[in-house]
Design an enzyme around this catalytic site. Structure first.
Site, PDB file in Angstrom:
ATOM      1  N   TYR A  60       0.890  -0.885  -0.207  1.00 52.98           N
ATOM      2  CA  TYR A  60      -0.264  -0.294   0.189  1.00 52.98           C
ATOM      3  C   TYR A  60       0.878   1.507  -0.378  1.00 52.98           C
ATOM      4  O   TYR A  60       1.715   1.596   0.617  1.00 52.98           O
ATOM      5  CB  TYR A  60      -0.812  -0.466   1.434  1.00 52.98           C
ATOM      6  CG  TYR A  60      -1.511   1.373   1.864  1.00 52.98           C
ATOM      7  CD1 TYR A  60      -2.770   2.006   0.389  1.00 52.98           C
ATOM      8  CD2 TYR A  60      -1.313   2.516   2.469  1.00 52.98           C
ATOM      9  CE1 TYR A  60      -2.784   3.443   0.754  1.00 52.98           C
ATOM     10  CE2 TYR A  60      -1.322   3.135   2.154  1.00 52.98           C
ATOM     11  CZ  TYR A  60      -2.533   3.827   1.640  1.00 52.98           C
ATOM     12  OH  TYR A  60      -3.197   4.713   1.838  1.00 52.98           O
ATOM     13  N   GLY A  67      -4.333   6.549  -0.090  1.00 50.80           N
ATOM     14  CA  GLY A  67      -5.972   6.749   0.777  1.00 50.80           C
ATOM     15  C   GLY A  67      -7.122   6.033  -0.024  1.00 50.80           C
ATOM     16  O   GLY A  67      -6.621   5.009  -0.477  1.00 50.80           O
TER      17      GLY A  67
HETATM   18  N1  LIG Z   1      -3.830   8.595   4.996  1.00 48.03           N
HETATM   19  C1  LIG Z   1      -3.805   7.842   4.456  1.00 48.03           C
HETATM   20  C2  LIG Z   1      -3.182   7.983   2.892  1.00 48.03           C
HETATM   21  C3  LIG Z   1      -3.152   9.375   2.247  1.00 48.03           C
HETATM   22  C4  LIG Z   1      -1.851  10.016   1.903  1.00 48.03           C
HETATM   23  C5  LIG Z   1      -2.459  11.200   0.813  1.00 48.03           C
HETATM   24  C6  LIG Z   1      -3.248  11.488   0.775  1.00 48.03           C
HETATM   25  O1  LIG Z   1      -3.875  12.622  -0.360  1.00 48.03           O
HETATM   26  C7  LIG Z   1      -5.055  10.584   1.344  1.00 48.03           C
HETATM   27  C8  LIG Z   1      -4.530   9.546   1.385  1.00 48.03           C
HETATM   28  C9  LIG Z   1      -3.732   6.269   4.586  1.00 48.03           C
HETATM   29  O2  LIG Z   1      -1.903   5.985   5.612  1.00 48.03           O
HETATM   30  O3  LIG Z   1      -4.410   5.965   5.446  1.00 48.03           O
END
Ligand SMILES: N[C@@H](Cc1ccc(O)cc1)C(=O)O
Length: 515
Positions: A60, A67
């Protein structure tokens, strides 16, 4: 800056404290734990990631989008460019920039998270963060645009960008292109490895940095409000028995007891003042330990919450190189800091309100037991045109109202965002920024209250209603110290510069108050 250059805070060894972060913010240098075990742990994480990428091919945020876009597969040839895109599409922060000091605090809190050793980053990245701290290069970070639960993604993208030589930094008091400063100092930009963009950005480091700075200011304000309460009690010829030891023994909040003791000690005099006309002072004096005590008693658990967050791996996914596991979760969620900052801003605003009420009594001849109108120091034929602290008291009311207005909890304003992947978020960064604003306003109230209560004591001395010998040593020293910077107001004069100076003194913790 750099006054702390002899004092290096070591990352990747023991738990760090709020004070360590504040020291770095104020110029202390940083060092990485030099022990081989630490370096090996970091390497195990990044090697494990490399191997996983080769063997399994699906990680991931490495071979998937971010996200809600985690269902998008990233072809092998684009994997290396993915982190760069993450930093760039988050380059949309707005609002005022964090100060140089705050930006340094952010570098410290992110380094503290990444040196937990479970983010899968390389030693080179940790070293680059350390270099920024030690060369005093502060990324320019706009304050707004984080929901505080996918981490402080947008503001932290400015840290990631600085490491790779993009965007801007503050250096020697100037806003400069990062690339230019790097070239001048011979620093090579790093290249972000897979997962490193995410590791830098997917956490709570902005709100945690601001929380550390806020905590120290709050701690000092609790003491200063206690000192001012004692000064106002003397100036009002109030009753010192409201702070009696036996009285507080039956209400066992330790912080409240401590505040009562501070005030009691400050009021210790050869002839204890006693207001025989009014056996019980109004609440803003009588209940000051209860108001300030609520803040003082919150500090230990606020410290615990802030320091646990500081010393956490606030990232996702967690890369457990020791057990060769990738752990998917939500450690970017800033719920604890949100709750801590929403609480702290409320406790601080209550201090502003307390002092505002004390000042309202002190200026008003209906309540102040014989002090002149608005604490005017003019006694001659000019007296009728002098208005003393009238406008300062109006200012106190305005600053207090604005502080109270900022206490609306941020954490309850969660918005579902990012295609409903982030459907519950912390808003901790907003809470922390509110808290800093409330602190600034309350420090203004405090500065005005200090100067006014010193004026009131001077008036009592001039009116021969008290003698210097009746003041405790601590109060006498405080009054004298204030007299060095702030002249008695006998004729009306603009007080802005003096108020600003006093705010600066408060923020520099000029007075050692209680040991
Ligand atoms: N915080 C999210 C990752 C993420 C990163 C950047 C984004 O724009 C959106 C989501 C996760 O770890 O799942």
């Amino acid at each position: 800056m750099n006054t702390y250059s002899n004092h290096a805070i070591v990352f990747g060894n023991e738990r760090l404290s709020i004070e360590d972060v504040v020291d770095i913010a104020n110029g202390a240098s940083a060092a990485l734990n030099p022990e081989p075990q630490f370096q090996e742990k970091i390497q195990r994480g990044s090697l494990f990631l490399d191997r996983l990428l080769q063997e399994e091919g699906v990680i991931y945020g490495v071979t998937t989008g971010y996200g809600d876009s985690c269902t998008v597969a990233i072809p092998q040839e684009l994997v290396n460019d993915l982190p760069l895109h993450l930093t760039r599409f988050h380059g949309c922060g707005l609002g005022d920039d964090l100060t140089h000091q705050q930006s340094r605090a952010v570098l410290a809190t992110r380094l503290c998270s990444l040196t937990q050793g479970v983010s899968g980053v390389s030693m080179a990245l940790l070293e680059q963060l350390t270099t920024l701290i030690n060369q005093d290069i502060a990324p320019r970070i706009p304050q707004e645009g984080s929901v505080g639960a996918s981490g402080d993604l947008t503001p932290l993208s400015y840290v990631a960008s600085a490491l790779i030589g993009e965007r801007e930094v503050f250096y020697k008091g100037e806003r400069r292109r990062t690339a230019e400063v790097f070239q001048e100092l011979g620093i090579s930009p790093i290249q972000l490895r897979p997962k490193e963009g995410l590791a830098l950005m997917n956490g709570t480091s902005v709100m945690t940095a601001l929380a550390c700075l806020a905590f120290k200011r709050a701690e000092y304000l609790a003491q200063l409000a206690s000192r001012i309460t004692a000064m106002v009690s003397v100036a009002m010829q109030g009753n010192s028995f409201h702070f009696d030891e036996a009285l507080f023994a039956v209400k066992p909040h330790p912080g409240q007891q401590l505040v009562a003791r501070w005030i009691r000690d400050d009021l210790q005099a050869s002839v204890p003042p006693r207001n025989s006309d009014r056996l019980q002072d109004r609440y803003s004096l009588r209940c000051a330990p209860h108001v300030i005590g609520a803040l003082q008693d919150s500090l230990p658990w606020l410290r615990q919450m802030i320091e646990n967050e500081l010393n956490s791996a606030n990232d996702n996914p967690i890369i457990d190189g020791d057990n060769e596991r990738v752990l998917h979760g939500g450690h970017f969620y800033g719920g604890h800091i949100a709750m801590a900052m929403d609480t702290l801003k409320t406790a601080i605003a209550n201090i502003a309100d307390l002092l505002d009420r004390q000042m309202a009594q002190l200026m008003d001849t209906k309540y102040n037991n014989g002090l002149p109108r608005n604490l005017s120091g003019s006694t001659d034929h000019q007296a009728p045109i002098n208005h003393g602290f009238k406008a300062v008291q109006i200012g106190i009311s305005a600053w207090t109202a604005e502080a109270l207005k900022h206490t609306m909890p941020a954490s309850v304003f969660s918005r579902s965002t990012e295609c409903h992947n982030q459907d519950k978020v912390s808003m901790g960064t907003i809470a922390a920024r509110d808290c800093l604003r409330v602190l600034q306003l309350t420090e203004q109230v405090t500065a005005a209250s200090l100067i006014a209560s010193k004026q009131a004591i001077e008036i009592r001395l001039k009116q021969n209603e008290i003698e210097e010998g009746q003041l405790s040593h601590a109060l006498l020293l405080m009054v004298r110290s204030l007299q060095e910077s702030f002249e008695f107001v006998s004729e009306d004069r603009p007080l802005e510069d003096e108020l600003r100076q006093c705010v600066t003194d408060i923020q520099a913790e000029k007075w050692t108050l209680y040991l």
